[in-house]
Design an enzyme around this catalytic site. Sequence first.
Site, PDB file in Angstrom:
ATOM      1  N   SER A 189      60.191  66.393   0.019  1.00 27.20           N
ATOM      2  CA  SER A 189      60.165  66.558  -1.427  1.00 27.20           C
ATOM      3  C   SER A 189      58.981  65.807  -2.041  1.00 27.20           C
ATOM      4  O   SER A 189      57.844  66.212  -1.861  1.00 27.20           O
ATOM      5  CB  SER A 189      61.499  66.125  -2.039  1.00 27.20           C
ATOM      6  OG  SER A 189      61.635  66.650  -3.331  1.00 27.20           O
TER       7      SER A 189
ATOM      8  N   LYS B 221      70.814  63.578 -27.219  1.00 23.17           N
ATOM      9  CA  LYS B 221      70.500  62.272 -26.658  1.00 23.17           C
ATOM     10  C   LYS B 221      71.487  61.856 -25.562  1.00 23.17           C
ATOM     11  O   LYS B 221      71.141  61.129 -24.648  1.00 23.17           O
ATOM     12  CB  LYS B 221      70.454  61.215 -27.769  1.00 23.17           C
ATOM     13  CG  LYS B 221      69.966  59.872 -27.314  1.00 23.17           C
ATOM     14  CD  LYS B 221      68.536  59.953 -26.816  1.00 23.17           C
ATOM     15  CE  LYS B 221      68.081  58.608 -26.289  1.00 23.17           C
ATOM     16  NZ  LYS B 221      67.016  58.726 -25.344  1.00 23.17           N
TER      17      LYS B 221
END
Length: 193
Positions: free
Chosen positions: A11, A63
């Site tokens: 990755s 948020k």
Amino acid sequence: MVVSMNSMATSGGYYIATPADHIYANHSTITGSIGVIMNFTKYDELADKIGYSQVNIKSGEHKDMASPLKEVTPEEKEIYQSVVDDSYEKFLEVIVNGRDMDRERVQNLADGRIYSGYEAKELGLIDKLGSLEDATDYIKKSLNQPNLKVVRVTPKNSIMDSFSPNIQSNLIKDIENIIGINNQARLMYIFDQ
């Protein structure tokens, strides 16, 4: 720049390796895992069972979108998917450019699976099977510098960690001066991660 993969470079490890001029990996190196993932732990049901709750005071509607105490809304999933897709496209672009590979071919390889060093070599994801010493020898031969001095920098738990990058750079220059580096000799740094 030459990259030598040790036991694993998957990755993000593969991502940062791809722009190198030459990539080495061991036969059994685990690499690939080309893709992007976001994981979120959910324990809202457990919190309900034990009577735990949380009050959020937030500046914007989204948020608290990663809160493990609430369901992810369809709109939030869309936001996360957009970030994942954007990051994935950048990952593909880095491989296409760094490895000079066809985009469709890269896309076929970039489904998240891992590859052995041997498979990565066969697929064109790396250049050579070999060790760190093989990569070092390759650099020495490429530069026609058989007596190249090798300095191995191990950032983890090293004294260099305690200094800013600017101070680290100055220290490396001081080391070069101390051991007498001039135009005839060169240093090669090996950064262990």
